[in-house]
Design a protein around this motif. Structure first.
Motif, PDB file in Angstrom:
ATOM      1  N   PRO A 163     115.413  83.559 -22.936  1.00  0.00           N
ATOM      2  CA  PRO A 163     115.711  82.127 -23.069  1.00  0.00           C
ATOM      3  C   PRO A 163     116.766  81.891 -24.147  1.00  0.00           C
ATOM      4  CG  PRO A 163     113.340  82.517 -23.040  1.00  0.00           C
ATOM      5  CD  PRO A 163     113.995  83.860 -23.166  1.00  0.00           C
ATOM      6  N   LYS A 164     117.467  80.778 -24.027  1.00  0.00           N
ATOM      7  CA  LYS A 164     118.516  80.467 -24.994  1.00  0.00           C
ATOM      8  C   LYS A 164     117.943  80.262 -26.385  1.00  0.00           C
ATOM      9  CE  LYS A 164     122.497  77.384 -25.622  1.00  0.00           C
ATOM     10  NZ  LYS A 164     123.238  76.223 -25.063  1.00  0.00           N
ATOM     11  N   GLU A 165     116.792  79.618 -26.458  1.00  0.00           N
ATOM     12  CA  GLU A 165     116.134  79.376 -27.737  1.00  0.00           C
ATOM     13  C   GLU A 165     114.668  79.778 -27.624  1.00  0.00           C
ATOM     14  OE1 GLU A 165     116.705  75.303 -28.720  1.00  0.00           O
ATOM     15  OE2 GLU A 165     118.863  75.484 -29.051  1.00  0.00           O
ATOM     16  N   MET A 166     114.110  80.305 -28.731  1.00  0.00           N
ATOM     17  CA  MET A 166     112.722  80.727 -28.721  1.00  0.00           C
ATOM     18  C   MET A 166     112.195  80.739 -30.150  1.00  0.00           C
ATOM     19  SD  MET A 166     111.065  84.364 -27.472  1.00  0.00           S
ATOM     20  CE  MET A 166     112.269  84.525 -26.168  1.00  0.00           C
ATOM     21  N   ASP A 167     111.010  80.172 -30.360  1.00  0.00           N
ATOM     22  CA  ASP A 167     110.391  80.224 -31.680  1.00  0.00           C
ATOM     23  C   ASP A 167     110.003  81.656 -32.010  1.00  0.00           C
ATOM     24  OD1 ASP A 167     110.616  77.522 -32.061  1.00  0.00           O
ATOM     25  OD2 ASP A 167     108.570  77.062 -31.399  1.00  0.00           O
ATOM     26  N   SER A 168     109.958  81.946 -33.300  1.00  0.00           N
ATOM     27  CA  SER A 168     109.518  83.262 -33.750  1.00  0.00           C
ATOM     28  C   SER A 168     108.117  83.580 -33.249  1.00  0.00           C
ATOM     29  CB  SER A 168     109.556  83.330 -35.279  1.00  0.00           C
ATOM     30  OG  SER A 168     108.923  84.492 -35.747  1.00  0.00           O
ATOM     31  N   SER A 169     107.236  82.588 -33.257  1.00  0.00           N
ATOM     32  CA  SER A 169     105.855  82.816 -32.819  1.00  0.00           C
ATOM     33  C   SER A 169     105.789  83.149 -31.332  1.00  0.00           C
ATOM     34  CB  SER A 169     104.988  81.588 -33.122  1.00  0.00           C
ATOM     35  OG  SER A 169     105.529  80.431 -32.501  1.00  0.00           O
ATOM     36  N   GLU A 170     106.677  82.551 -30.532  1.00  0.00           N
ATOM     37  CA  GLU A 170     106.722  82.858 -29.101  1.00  0.00           C
ATOM     38  C   GLU A 170     107.219  84.289 -28.891  1.00  0.00           C
ATOM     39  OE1 GLU A 170     106.851  82.952 -24.946  1.00  0.00           O
ATOM     40  OE2 GLU A 170     105.711  81.705 -26.340  1.00  0.00           O
ATOM     41  N   ALA A 171     108.254  84.687 -29.632  1.00  0.00           N
ATOM     42  CA  ALA A 171     108.739  86.061 -29.537  1.00  0.00           C
ATOM     43  C   ALA A 171     107.646  87.037 -29.960  1.00  0.00           C
ATOM     44  CB  ALA A 171     109.979  86.245 -30.413  1.00  0.00           C
ATOM     45  N   ALA A 172     106.899  86.674 -31.012  1.00  0.00           N
ATOM     46  CA  ALA A 172     105.818  87.531 -31.488  1.00  0.00           C
ATOM     47  C   ALA A 172     104.736  87.692 -30.424  1.00  0.00           C
ATOM     48  CB  ALA A 172     105.216  86.940 -32.764  1.00  0.00           C
ATOM     49  N   SER A 173     104.434  86.607 -29.698  1.00  0.00           N
ATOM     50  CA  SER A 173     103.417  86.694 -28.650  1.00  0.00           C
ATOM     51  C   SER A 173     103.857  87.629 -27.532  1.00  0.00           C
ATOM     52  CB  SER A 173     103.112  85.293 -28.092  1.00  0.00           C
ATOM     53  OG  SER A 173     104.190  84.799 -27.303  1.00  0.00           O
ATOM     54  N   ARG A 174     105.178  87.739 -27.313  1.00  0.00           N
ATOM     55  CA  ARG A 174     105.696  88.656 -26.291  1.00  0.00           C
ATOM     56  C   ARG A 174     105.643  90.101 -26.775  1.00  0.00           C
ATOM     57  NH1 ARG A 174     110.464  85.698 -22.881  1.00  0.00           N
ATOM     58  NH2 ARG A 174     109.518  83.636 -22.798  1.00  0.00           N
ATOM     59  N   VAL A 175     105.703  90.294 -28.084  1.00  0.00           N
ATOM     60  CA  VAL A 175     105.531  91.630 -28.634  1.00  0.00           C
ATOM     61  C   VAL A 175     104.086  92.079 -28.448  1.00  0.00           C
ATOM     62  CG1 VAL A 175     105.548  93.001 -30.755  1.00  0.00           C
ATOM     63  CG2 VAL A 175     107.409  91.386 -30.308  1.00  0.00           C
ATOM     64  N   LEU A 176     103.145  91.159 -28.694  1.00  0.00           N
ATOM     65  CA  LEU A 176     101.729  91.494 -28.611  1.00  0.00           C
ATOM     66  C   LEU A 176     101.238  91.606 -27.169  1.00  0.00           C
ATOM     67  CD1 LEU A 176     100.477  89.144 -31.459  1.00  0.00           C
ATOM     68  CD2 LEU A 176     100.780  91.623 -31.569  1.00  0.00           C
ATOM     69  N   ASN A 177     101.931  90.921 -26.231  1.00  0.00           N
ATOM     70  CA  ASN A 177     101.553  90.959 -24.822  1.00  0.00           C
ATOM     71  C   ASN A 177     102.800  91.240 -23.992  1.00  0.00           C
ATOM     72  OD1 ASN A 177     100.603  90.654 -22.238  1.00  0.00           O
ATOM     73  ND2 ASN A 177     100.067  88.487 -22.441  1.00  0.00           N
ATOM     74  N   LYS A 178     102.993  92.490 -23.594  1.00  0.00           N
ATOM     75  CA  LYS A 178     104.214  92.884 -22.903  1.00  0.00           C
ATOM     76  C   LYS A 178     104.327  92.311 -21.496  1.00  0.00           C
ATOM     77  CE  LYS A 178     104.933  97.138 -25.510  1.00  0.00           C
ATOM     78  NZ  LYS A 178     105.185  98.592 -25.440  1.00  0.00           N
ATOM     79  N   LYS A 179     103.231  91.782 -20.959  1.00  0.00           N
ATOM     80  CA  LYS A 179     103.289  91.147 -19.642  1.00  0.00           C
ATOM     81  C   LYS A 179     103.920  89.759 -19.730  1.00  0.00           C
ATOM     82  CE  LYS A 179      99.309  93.566 -17.656  1.00  0.00           C
ATOM     83  NZ  LYS A 179      97.967  93.412 -17.018  1.00  0.00           N
ATOM     84  N   LYS A 180     103.950  89.206 -20.921  1.00  0.00           N
ATOM     85  CA  LYS A 180     104.525  87.878 -21.113  1.00  0.00           C
ATOM     86  C   LYS A 180     106.052  87.990 -21.181  1.00  0.00           C
ATOM     87  CE  LYS A 180     103.777  83.666 -23.787  1.00  0.00           C
ATOM     88  NZ  LYS A 180     103.035  83.054 -24.909  1.00  0.00           N
ATOM     89  N   GLY A 181     106.731  87.210 -20.357  1.00  0.00           N
ATOM     90  CA  GLY A 181     108.192  87.283 -20.315  1.00  0.00           C
ATOM     91  C   GLY A 181     108.684  88.613 -19.777  1.00  0.00           C
ATOM     92  N   ALA A 182     107.946  89.186 -18.813  1.00  0.00           N
ATOM     93  CA  ALA A 182     108.316  90.493 -18.268  1.00  0.00           C
ATOM     94  C   ALA A 182     109.683  90.469 -17.596  1.00  0.00           C
ATOM     95  CB  ALA A 182     107.251  90.966 -17.275  1.00  0.00           C
ATOM     96  N   ARG A 183     110.119  89.296 -17.150  1.00  0.00           N
ATOM     97  CA  ARG A 183     111.416  89.158 -16.481  1.00  0.00           C
ATOM     98  C   ARG A 183     112.455  88.518 -17.402  1.00  0.00           C
ATOM     99  NH1 ARG A 183     111.359  89.590 -10.898  1.00  0.00           N
ATOM    100  NH2 ARG A 183     109.340  90.093 -10.020  1.00  0.00           N
ATOM    101  N   GLN A 184     112.188  88.549 -18.689  1.00  0.00           N
ATOM    102  CA  GLN A 184     113.122  87.955 -19.653  1.00  0.00           C
ATOM    103  C   GLN A 184     113.270  88.910 -20.836  1.00  0.00           C
ATOM    104  OE1 GLN A 184     111.175  84.140 -20.419  1.00  0.00           O
ATOM    105  NE2 GLN A 184     112.581  83.124 -19.018  1.00  0.00           N
ATOM    106  N   TRP A 185     114.239  89.815 -20.753  1.00  0.00           N
ATOM    107  CA  TRP A 185     114.441  90.740 -21.856  1.00  0.00           C
ATOM    108  C   TRP A 185     115.903  91.142 -22.044  1.00  0.00           C
ATOM    109  CZ3 TRP A 185     116.236  94.996 -19.238  1.00  0.00           C
ATOM    110  CH2 TRP A 185     115.758  95.197 -17.933  1.00  0.00           C
ATOM    111  N   GLN A 186     116.778  90.725 -21.142  1.00  0.00           N
ATOM    112  CA  GLN A 186     118.193  91.051 -21.265  1.00  0.00           C
ATOM    113  C   GLN A 186     118.878  90.002 -22.143  1.00  0.00           C
ATOM    114  OE1 GLN A 186     120.615  92.945 -21.562  1.00  0.00           O
ATOM    115  NE2 GLN A 186     121.160  93.612 -19.487  1.00  0.00           N
ATOM    116  N   ARG A 187     119.917  90.414 -22.840  1.00  0.00           N
ATOM    117  CA  ARG A 187     120.657  89.462 -23.679  1.00  0.00           C
ATOM    118  C   ARG A 187     121.367  88.429 -22.814  1.00  0.00           C
ATOM    119  NH1 ARG A 187     125.270  93.775 -25.600  1.00  0.00           N
ATOM    120  NH2 ARG A 187     125.693  94.592 -23.530  1.00  0.00           N
ATOM    121  N   ARG A 188     121.655  87.286 -23.401  1.00  0.00           N
ATOM    122  CA  ARG A 188     122.329  86.209 -22.683  1.00  0.00           C
ATOM    123  C   ARG A 188     123.829  86.486 -22.628  1.00  0.00           C
ATOM    124  NH1 ARG A 188     119.198  82.061 -21.432  1.00  0.00           N
ATOM    125  NH2 ARG A 188     121.002  80.733 -21.059  1.00  0.00           N
TER     126      ARG A 188
END
Length: 307
Positions: free
Chosen positions: A57-82
Motif C-alpha cells: 500500500p502507498k501508506e501504512m502505519d507502523s503497527s499495521e506493518a508489524a502485524s504483517r511481520v507477526l502474521n505472514k498470511k496478512k497482506g500475502a499479495r502485498q510485498w513488492q515495492r511501489r
C-alpha cells in the motif's frame, strides 16, 4: 480488439469496449533442479495489459506493518515495492530517444494458482480477458474493480521497464524477453525466488530488504542477514543461532510496535511507507542492536531457561 495502448496515469487501468479475444503466448519450457518454468518473448503492450504488481500500500502505519511481520498470511499479495514514476519516465524517454536504444533485460512473471483467466499447457500460456475484466455501468470493461487490480498475471521483476515502455509509442510494440513461473509453483516458493532476486538489488531500501528476508526466510552468508528456516535440526536442536536471533529480534520489534498498550506502539518503522514522524527507530537498527539478546550468552540465548 487489441489491448489499449498505454494506461492511465497510475499505470494500472486498461479499458475496453468489449473483452479482447483469447491471447496465446508460445514459450519454451526449461527444467532446473526438478522444477519447470517458461521463457520466451512477449509484446510489451500485452504484458502491460495482463500483468499486475503485488505491491505494498502507498501508506501504512507502523503497527499495521508489524502485524504483517507477526502474521505472514496478512497482506500475502502485498510485498513488492511501489512504482517510481521518475524511473518510468526515464525509460519512456530512453526508448523513444533513438532507434539504437534497446532494452534486452528480461522481466519475470508469475501466474498465481487461484485464478481462472490464465491456463497453462506445455509451452503455451492462454489468457482469457473475459474471465477477469469488470463491466462498468457505462458498458466499458475495466481491468480494475475499485482499488483492486484484476489483471491475472503478476509482474514481479521489471515493472518499471514494462510501464515505461508501455507509455511510449515505440516501446509498447516491442517484444522483450520474459521468464514465466507457471501456477504449479507454490505461491510461497515463487515469492521466495522473486524476493531473493529483489533483495540482491542495490536500490531496494534496507527496510524493504529486511521485510522480504523475514517474510520469505531468505538465506545469507552474512550472519546479520540470515533468515534461513528452519533453524533447528530434526531433533529440535538449534543449529542456526544467527537465523534464530534475527527472526526473534525482528518479531520482538513487531510485537512491541503492534501492542496498543505499549510505549513503542506505532513507534518502530518497518517499511518506508510507515510515517517517519511517529517513529523513533527503524527496524533494521533495532535488529542490529537487539539480535545479541538471542545469541549465545544473551538474555534469551538458545540454552537460556526462558527461551
Amino acid at each position: 480488439e487489441t489491448p489499449s495502448k498505454g494506461s492511465t496515469r497510475d499505470f494500472a487501468t486498461h479499458l475496453y469496449r468489449k473483452p479482447p479475444p483469447l491471447q496465446e503466448w508460445k514459450m519454451t519450457r526449461v527444467s532446473q533442479k526438478g522444477r519447470e518454468f517458461l521463457i520466451g518473448s512477449v509484446e510489451v503492450g500485452q504484458i502491460d495489459a495482463f500483468c499486475s504488481v503485488p505491491q505494498l500500500p502507498k501508506e501504512m502505519d507502523s503497527s499495521e506493518a508489524a502485524s504483517r511481520v507477526l502474521n505472514k498470511k496478512k497482506g500475502a499479495r502485498q510485498w513488492q515495492r511501489r512504482i517510481n514514476r521518475k524511473r518510468v519516465g526515464e525509460i519512456k524517454r530512453f526508448i523513444g530517444g533513438s532507434d539504437d536504444n534497446l532494452i534486452a533485460n528480461s522481466v519475470i512473471l508469475y501466474v498465481p494458482p487461484d485464478q481462472e483467466a490464465v491456463s497453462h499447457k506445455g509451452g503455451k500460456i492462454t489468457i482469457d480477458p473475459s474471465r477477469y475484466l469488470q463491466r462498468l455501468k457505462s458498458g466499458v470493461y475495466s481491468s480494475r474493480r475499485g482499488r483492486r487490480d484484476l489483471r491475472p498475471i503478476w509482474l514481479i521483476d521489471g515493472q518499471h521497464r514494462t510501464r515505461g515502455l508501455a507509455q511510449s509509442k515505440k516501446g509498447i510494440k516491442l517484444k522483450i524477453p520474459v521468464i514465466l513461473f507457471p501456477p504449479d509453483f507454490e505461491l510461497s516458493e515463487a515469492a521466495k525466488i522473486f524476493s531473493e532476486i529483489n533483495t540482491l538489488q542495490v536500490n531496494l531500501s534496507p527496510l524493504h530488504k529486511l521485510f522480504m528476508q523475514h517474510r520469505f526466510s531468505i538465506s545469507s552468508h552474512h550472519s546479520t542477514k540470515d533468515f534461513t528456516k528452519p533453524w533447528t535440526d530434526d531433533d529440535g536442536r538449534i543449529e542456526n543461532v544467527n537465523s534464530r536471533a534475527n527472526h526473534m529480534a525482528y518479531e520482538c520489534a513487531a510485537a512491541l510496535s503492534a501492542d496498543e498498550d505499549g510505549a513503542l506502539y506505532n513507534r518502530i518503522q518497518f517499511l518506508n511507507s510507515n510515517s517517519a514522524y511517529t517513529t523513533i527507530m527503524k527496524a533494521n537498527s533495532w535488529v542490529d542492536y537487539a539480535r545479541k539478546w538471542f545469541l549465545p550468552g544473551g538474555a534469551y540465548a538458545p540454552d537460556a531457561p526462558s527461551s
